[in-house]
Design an enzyme around this catalytic site. Structure first.
Site, mmCIF file in Angstrom:
data_model
loop_
_atom_site.group_PDB
_atom_site.id
_atom_site.type_symbol
_atom_site.label_atom_id
_atom_site.label_comp_id
_atom_site.label_asym_id
_atom_site.label_seq_id
_atom_site.Cartn_x
_atom_site.Cartn_y
_atom_site.Cartn_z
ATOM 1 N N GLU A 54 0.823 -1.221 0.000
ATOM 2 C CA GLU A 54 0.000 0.000 0.000
ATOM 3 C C GLU A 54 0.851 1.263 0.000
ATOM 4 O OE1 GLU A 54 -3.226 2.233 2.968
ATOM 5 O OE2 GLU A 54 -1.968 0.594 3.701
ATOM 6 N N CYS A 83 -5.532 -1.965 2.828
ATOM 7 C CA CYS A 83 -5.389 -1.877 4.279
ATOM 8 C C CYS A 83 -6.587 -2.509 4.981
ATOM 9 C CB CYS A 83 -5.196 -0.419 4.693
ATOM 10 S SG CYS A 83 -4.704 -0.198 6.422
ATOM 11 N N LYS A 107 -9.583 3.365 -2.959
ATOM 12 C CA LYS A 107 -10.091 2.853 -1.687
ATOM 13 C C LYS A 107 -11.461 3.447 -1.369
ATOM 14 C CE LYS A 107 -8.555 2.004 3.078
ATOM 15 N NZ LYS A 107 -7.491 2.250 4.071
#
Length: 534
Positions: A289, A409, A354
């Site tokens: 990430e 994440c 995201k």
């Protein structure tokens, strides 16, 4: 032993709250990396006895429920402080700016999360019945409160009690049927049942609930042993993955002055011979990430270096912040925490942005952001205004790979949110950066929760983490290969084939609703019968 139960039931005042806090703290030992299932027994059994003691609290009709809620708050506060203390490590990465806020993370967040436990205990107390029926009431109350914790205020289902069953390979297979929240109901019911052994009114009552709990636990293990095949999962043809784990400390990772050194490290690691020294050229390289302290898509020199790394037909999949072009009247565009796909020519083929951002880590609500900036403070991420969430979840298309459900994440901790609407993916991809939390229980807990998503969905998991744990997980939750926490290296592996859709994937929400509805009906019917007998 019966005296112990009597003392817990009769305890009052600060001793009751301290007992509840201690019981909750012990329960955290059932979570990764410890995984001590009996610890949840030692946590929930006293909770049952303490709730028994609220029956005659105060003259008011509602006094027992207020006592139960306060009891649940102290229990939850102990559970979350003991299970989430490692969050404090993030405040020490840039201690000069954030150390002052450490108590708010280590104590403040657990104090807020404990209100969900308070609700769960109060709801349980509302349905409380003698003997084994109160075990069902507690399982019902805590399952409802945990579901709420996972959904309200953007949700935070971290260290759900269901993870007590979600770590053992055989026991975790039930997640393919009922998911995490179904495991919550089972975990609470099984681990709280021994409380009846010391408080049952008859010998039969004392043994029935613990006996059923033991039989249920053995049944779950037997189902898991049956479900997990003896042979390794088949693999996707012509796919050779290389996962790169750079193990960069957080304070160095996002310092723009280190950009050249960081890129050299990535390129050198990705071109290394690997652990066996004879690995075939990878078709896909995966980086973790937010890998860069700069905007990769606006840096032609870095894209050219990546192109030189990649062989013919190979692809890089990497986390990377990206920015849209600013709209008229805007100084800068919107920033997104993204996964980008890059081919051997250095061309960005696609991206996933995201959806589920971390509150106060990746964004701050607008009204609070203004106050924070007025006070001369800032959020953790060095992004003006924080990241923007994507509007909806979508599959990521990557040449040479089956359809991908991408997660960044902590998106991987949310059951039921992995797969977007539409065609089913054949792979879960999770890129993350747990360097914020060092070598604490946090990265282990994150890994275990991501692993359970593979079992729930019947999909393989490819996980690239900056400091670890990077791994390949098959659809049954078996670890094909991994790089441990705090290690630099690459992981060369094939990609397991996805299994057929699980019962949870097709009917997960319905099965949980049906289970809770049946439980509520049984409790209400039993309560009416008890009242009629009086």
């Amino acid at each position: 032993m019966m005296r112990l139960a009597d003392r817990a039931i009769l305890v009052r005042g600060w001793r009751r709250w301290l007992t509840a806090f201690a019981a909750g703290a012990v329960g955290a030992l059932a979570m990764p990396p410890f995984g001590i299932l009996p610890a949840l027994v030692l946590s929930l059994v006293p909770a049952v006895w303490l709730l028994d003691g609220t029956v005659k609290d105060g003259p008011s009709r509602w006094a027992p429920f207020r006592s139960a809620a306060l009891l649940g708050w102290f229990w939850g506060f102990g559970y979350f402080v003991a299970g989430l203390w490692w969050l404090g490590a993030a405040f020490l990465v840039e201690a000069d700016q954030f150390a002052w806020a450490m108590p708010f993370g280590v104590l403040g967040l657990p104090a807020l999360l404990a209100f969900f436990s308070a609700f769960g205990f109060a709801l349980s107390r509302l349905l409380w019945l003698p003997d084994a029926w109160r075990i069902l009431a507690l399982a019902f109350g805590l399952t409802v409160s945990e579901w709420l914790r996972g959904h309200l205020f953007t949700g935070f289902p971290w260290n759900n009690p269901g993870m007590a069953l979600g770590q053992n390979l055989w026991l975790m297979q039930s997640a393919s049927l009922v998911g995490l929240y179904g495991l919550t109901f089972l975990s609470v019911a099984i681990c709280a049942a021994p409380a009846v052994r010391l408080t049952g009114r008859t010998m039969r009552a004392r043994w029935t609930a613990p006996g059923l709990a033991a039989a249920l636990l053995l049944g779950l293990a037997a189902f898991g042993a049956w479900r997990v095949p003896s042979e390794a999962s088949a693999t996707v043809e012509n796919v050779r993955l290389r996962i790169m784990q750079p193990n960069l400390p957080q304070d160095a990772k996002f310092n723009p002055r280190n950009r050249d050194a960081i890129m050299r490290r990535y390129l050198t690691l990705s071109a290394s011979p690997g652990r066996d020294g004879n690995a075939a050229a990878p078709t896909h390289i995966v980086w973790p990430e937010s890998a860069f302290p700069f905007l990769l898509h606006r840096d032609p020199a870095s894209l050219a270096q990546i192109a030189a790394l990649l062989g013919p037909g190979s692809t890089l999949i990497t986390g990377a912040a990206r920015m849209d072009d600013p709209l008229p009247g805007e100084a800068v565009g919107k920033f997104y925490n993204a996964i980008q796909v890059i081919d051997e020519k250095g061309t960005i083929l696609g991206a996933y942005d995201k959806v589920h951002l971390v509150p106060f880590g990746e964004y701050v609500p607008k009204f609070l952001d203004t106050l924070i900036r007025a006070a001369g403070l800032r959020q953790f991420v060095h992004i003006p205004g924080g990241f923007e969430p994507s509007e909806k979840r979508a599959m990521l298309s990557i040449p040479g790979l089956p359809p991908v459900a991408a997660t960044i994440c902590y998106e991987a901790i949310f059951p039921g949110e992995i797969v977007a609407e539409g065609p089913r993916p054949n792979l879960i991809l999770n890129v993350t950066n747990d360097a914020w939390f060092g070598r604490t229980p946090g990265p282990y807990q994150h890994f275990a929760q991501a692993r359970l998503r593979a079992v729930e969905e019947g999909l393989p998991l490819v996980r690239a983490a900056n400091t670890g744990i990077s791994a390949i997980i098959d659809p049954f939750g078996r670890i094909v290969d991994k790089l441990p926490l705090g290690v630099e290296g690459v992981l060369d592996t094939s990609l397991p084939v996805a299994e057929a859709p699980t019962l949870y994937e097709n009917w997960g929400r319905f099965s949980l609703t049906a289970t809770l509805a049946i439980c509520l009906i049984l409790l209400m019917a039993r309560r009416r019968r008890q009242i009629s007998l009086k």
